[in-house]
Each structure stands twice: as C-alpha cells, then as structure tokens.
Enzyme design. Structure first.
Site, short mmCIF file in Angstrom:
data_model
loop_
_atom_site.label_atom_id
_atom_site.label_comp_id
_atom_site.label_asym_id
_atom_site.label_seq_id
_atom_site.Cartn_x
_atom_site.Cartn_y
_atom_site.Cartn_z
N GLY A 1 -10.02 -16.73 -31.28
CA GLY A 1 -11.28 -17.43 -31.38
C GLY A 1 -12.47 -16.50 -31.49
O GLY A 1 -13.41 -16.75 -32.26
N THR A 2 -12.45 -15.41 -30.73
CA THR A 2 -13.59 -14.49 -30.76
C THR A 2 -13.77 -13.90 -32.16
O THR A 2 -14.88 -13.87 -32.69
CB THR A 2 -13.37 -13.36 -29.72
OG1 THR A 2 -13.28 -13.96 -28.43
CG2 THR A 2 -14.51 -12.36 -29.73
N GLN B 1 -11.99 -25.23 -28.35
CA GLN B 1 -11.60 -26.12 -27.25
C GLN B 1 -11.45 -27.57 -27.70
O GLN B 1 -11.17 -28.44 -26.88
CB GLN B 1 -12.62 -26.04 -26.10
CG GLN B 1 -12.68 -24.68 -25.43
CD GLN B 1 -11.47 -24.36 -24.56
OE1 GLN B 1 -10.59 -25.21 -24.32
NE2 GLN B 1 -11.40 -23.13 -24.07
N SER C 1 -8.26 -21.14 -31.92
CA SER C 1 -7.56 -20.04 -31.24
C SER C 1 -6.17 -20.51 -30.82
O SER C 1 -6.03 -21.61 -30.26
CB SER C 1 -8.37 -19.64 -30.01
OG SER C 1 -7.64 -18.74 -29.22
N GLY C 2 -5.17 -19.66 -31.06
CA GLY C 2 -3.79 -20.04 -30.74
C GLY C 2 -3.55 -20.36 -29.28
O GLY C 2 -2.92 -21.36 -28.93
N HIS C 3 -4.08 -19.49 -28.39
CA HIS C 3 -3.66 -19.62 -26.99
C HIS C 3 -4.28 -20.80 -26.26
O HIS C 3 -3.95 -21.06 -25.10
CB HIS C 3 -3.86 -18.30 -26.23
CG HIS C 3 -5.26 -17.94 -25.91
ND1 HIS C 3 -5.74 -17.96 -24.62
CD2 HIS C 3 -6.28 -17.50 -26.67
CE1 HIS C 3 -7.00 -17.54 -24.63
NE2 HIS C 3 -7.35 -17.26 -25.86
N THR D 1 -2.61 -5.92 -41.47
CA THR D 1 -1.28 -6.53 -41.57
C THR D 1 -1.22 -7.79 -40.70
O THR D 1 -1.62 -7.77 -39.54
CB THR D 1 -0.21 -5.52 -41.11
OG1 THR D 1 -0.32 -4.38 -41.96
CG2 THR D 1 1.20 -6.09 -41.19
N CYS E 1 -13.51 -15.58 -18.95
CA CYS E 1 -14.07 -14.23 -19.12
C CYS E 1 -15.27 -14.01 -18.22
O CYS E 1 -15.72 -12.89 -18.06
CB CYS E 1 -14.40 -13.96 -20.57
SG CYS E 1 -15.07 -15.37 -21.40
#
Ligand code: PLP
Length: 388
Positions: free
Chosen positions: A71-72, A175, A195-197, A233, A322
C-alpha cells in the site's frame, strides 16, 4: 492460552488457500517472469493470471493493474507519479501516513497541498474538495476507508467533482478492499491503491490501478517491468498470493461475508456500550466498513488497555500499527475533533475472514472487566466518581 486476534486492519493472516497457491512459486516454479524460457513463462503466466484476478476485484482492465510492494508504494507511486513541482494536491487530514508524508515530501519539492478537515464523524465534505480546487490543482487524493475508524468517504461524489474539474483522482482503498465492493468506473478514479496483507495475502505485495492512458512517473529506474510503471523483478509468489486473495474476496461478497462481518461488529459494539458506561463508537453515524470498531473508554489510556487485553489473549490496537508506541494521539481522531484524552482512550477492534462469533464473545468477556479495573486505578476516574 486462548488467543483471539482482532487487529486485522494492522495485518491479516495469510489464508490456507492463499498459501497453497503461493507454495509452488517458492519451489519448483521459481522462474523470473521476464525470462523467455519455460521457467520464466510459467512465472509470467502466474503473474498474468493474478493480474486478471486483481482486475476482477477492482472492476478494471488487466493492463491497468500495476503490482507493487504494498500500500505504501502504491500510494507513493500514485501521488509522486501524478503530481510534479508547481502542481497543487488536495488531500485530507485523516489519510494514512503513506499519503500524508508523500504529500509533505512533494511540498518540499515545489508542490502545494491542501489538507481538508473532516467532520465529527470523520467525513470529508465533497463541497470542501470543490472549494479547494485551484487553477493548478492536478490531483485529489482522498482515502476510501479510514484504517482507524473504518469510516467510508463519499468517493463517488469526490470522483465526480475531480472528473468535472479535469484533475486526477487517487483513492487509497487499502482498508476498503475485500470489505466493500470496489468499482473504479463508479468511483471515477484515475488511481487506486490496495495492499495484499490487508486482504489475507502476504506482506510486501500490493497493486495500484492506473487508468488506461494515464502517465505515472515511476518511482524507480530499472527494467521495463509492469509496462515501465514499476521497475524491478516481480515478486511472483507474493503476486500469486494477492491474486488468490482477490479471488477469495470476490467470492466472499457472493456469500455475503461482508454482512456476516457487520453482524459481529454490531454485536461487539452493542455489547460494549451496554456494559461500559462512558464509552462510545468513534465514527458512529457515518457509513463504515463492516470489519472495524473504534471505541473510546473515557478515563483510561488505550495503551495499557491494549497491553492488559493482550496479557489475557486478545489482540487489538490503539490505531495505526505503524504509530503504536507513538506518544502522539491519533491524528485521525484529533482531526474528528476528539479531546486529546478521549483520542488516547480509544481502542480499535478489527475483524478478518477467520474470525467467528466466539471471538466476539471472548472479547466481550474481557473488555468490560478490563476497563473497570483500569478505571479503578485511574486517578481521573476516581476523582470524577467522588465528585458525583
Ligand atoms: N493505506 C492505509 C489506509 C493503510 O491502512 C495502510 C497500512 O496500514 C497503508 C496504506 C500502507 O500499506 P502497506 O502496509 O501495505 O504499506
């Protein structure tokens, strides 16, 4: 010891189906997706399959999906990639730091930025966006769902205003993804971050939707990966995981999992409010994602509350992962007009696909007792009680 995890806005566990899909790409299918031989082509096919799955989640064309490290990076690529020195950016005061700090950095390099306020529910007023437009406005970046409160912004209205003014619109949907359906055409955005997580894929992978024919200046210089929008990559196992998680998110909407999640959220909130006096839900009254509750408990401090609950097996948080451990109260809650002590007394509960109604009951068995004990120890609360 029983452990219940209700901090899914910080990160979600990788689902077993996602791990199964990724596993071969750590082993026998190890190829570099840019190689022309069999191994490379196998990896390329997996990346392109994942791109189709992410495009289906976002309602966009496959070529409009750019894989990133999360996401960042997606937020930074959208903001720094669409605005240049001399341009004006409109954003809000409740964005994630990935957006706020990217805007602050651009201000240092010759951009101008306006940080819009929010109301007591945490909502941006679309009319404020319209009023903030200037001749040099290039980009509006307003998040879809807030990570601390879950409040959903009126992105469709904001998208319309941006389109009418012919400025770019980026939305941070990190979110929102997997919790509410996404449709880039309805939002009329030019860029959208996920974002994946946060959707049960691993940490370190994400995606940015970039509308066809929109030129983003890349953040990195290197090869021509991702149609020259993101050099480096590809993280093939991570991308495969993100693709699988996107498929599961789409299937979840078909099974109305979002409604089931909102039932858990409402049960927790009603249970807490019924048992704990001087508590309330931050962002109540605004549309919210179904998985997030941000609750204040007057006269306590959120940090000791999180620690006490953790010692009993319940993982929650005081807000953005964070900023945990930060001495500053949440910038989101302060922007909503909460008193500093109330902002500090707020705790976030957030659900994932793995959570059950038993998890809510576990939380309800601990939260009221823990608040009562912390209040007994609180000089502020004792003084208020004595003066009654
Ligand atoms: N945007 C929002 C709204 C978030 O909640 C987060 C993470 O908490 C991010 C961006 C950053 O995403 P990542 O952790 O993938 O860099």
């Amino acid at each position: 010891m029983q452990r219940v995890y209700l901090d899914n806005n910080a990160t979600t566990p990788v689902l077993p189906e996602v791990l199964d899909a990724m596993r071969p790409y750590f082993g026998e299918r190890f190829g570099n997706a840019s190689s022309i031989h069999h191994h490379g082509q196998e990896a390329r096919a997996a990346v392109e399959h994942a791109r189709e799955s992410v495009a289906a989640l976002l309602g966009c064309r496959v070529a409009e999906v750019v894989f990133t490290s999360g996401g960042t990076e997606s937020d930074n690529l959208a903001i720094a990639g669409l605005a240049a020195p001399g341009d004006h950016i409109i954003t809000s005061s409740i964005e994630h730091h990935a957006v706020l700090h990217a805007c602050k950095h651009l201000e240092d390099t010759g951009c101008e930025a306006t940080y819009l306020p929010v109301d007591g529910c945490g909502l941006v007023d679309p009319d404020d966006v319209r009023r903030a437009l200037r001749p040099n406005t290039k980009l509006v970046s307003i998040m879809m769902a807030n990570n601390e409160t879950g409040v959903l912004q009126p992105v469709e209205e904001i998208g319309r205003i941006a389109a009418e003014a012919d400025v770019f619109f980026h939305t941070d949907a990190v979110q929102a993804a997997g919790k509410v359906p996404l449709d880039v055409a309805r939002i009329r955005c030019d860029a959208l971050s996920i974002s994946g997580h946060k959707i049960h894929a691993p940490q370190g992978v994400g995606a940015l939707y970039v509308r066809k024919s929109t030129r983003v200046t890349p953040l990195f210089y290197g090869g021509r990966h991702e149609r020259s929008r993101r050099a480096g990559t590809e993280n093939v196992p991570g991308i495969v995981g993100l693709g699988k998680a996107a498929e599961l998110a789409v299937q979840g909407f078909g099974r109305r999992e979002d409604q089931k999640m909102s039932v858990l959220r409402d049960r927790l909130e009603q249970g807490i409010l019924a048992q704990v006096e001087e508590s309330g839900v931050n962002g109540d009254g605004a549309p919210r994602v179904p998985n997030t509750s941000n609750v204040y408990f007057d006269s306590i401090d959120g940090e000791p509350m999180v620690i006490s609950l953790d010692l009993k097996g319940l993982a929650v948080s005081t807000g953005a992962a964070c900023s945990s451990g930060a001495l500053e109260p949440s910038h989101v809650l302060l922007a909503m007009g909460l008193r500093v002590d109330r902002a500090r007394a707020s705790v976030r509960f957030s659900w994932g696909k793995q959570n059950t109604s038993e998890d809510v009951e576990f939380a309800l068995s601990l939260v009221p007792k823990t608040v009562a004990r912390l209040r007994e120890l609180s000089p502020v609360y004792r003084k208020a009680a004595l003066s009654l």
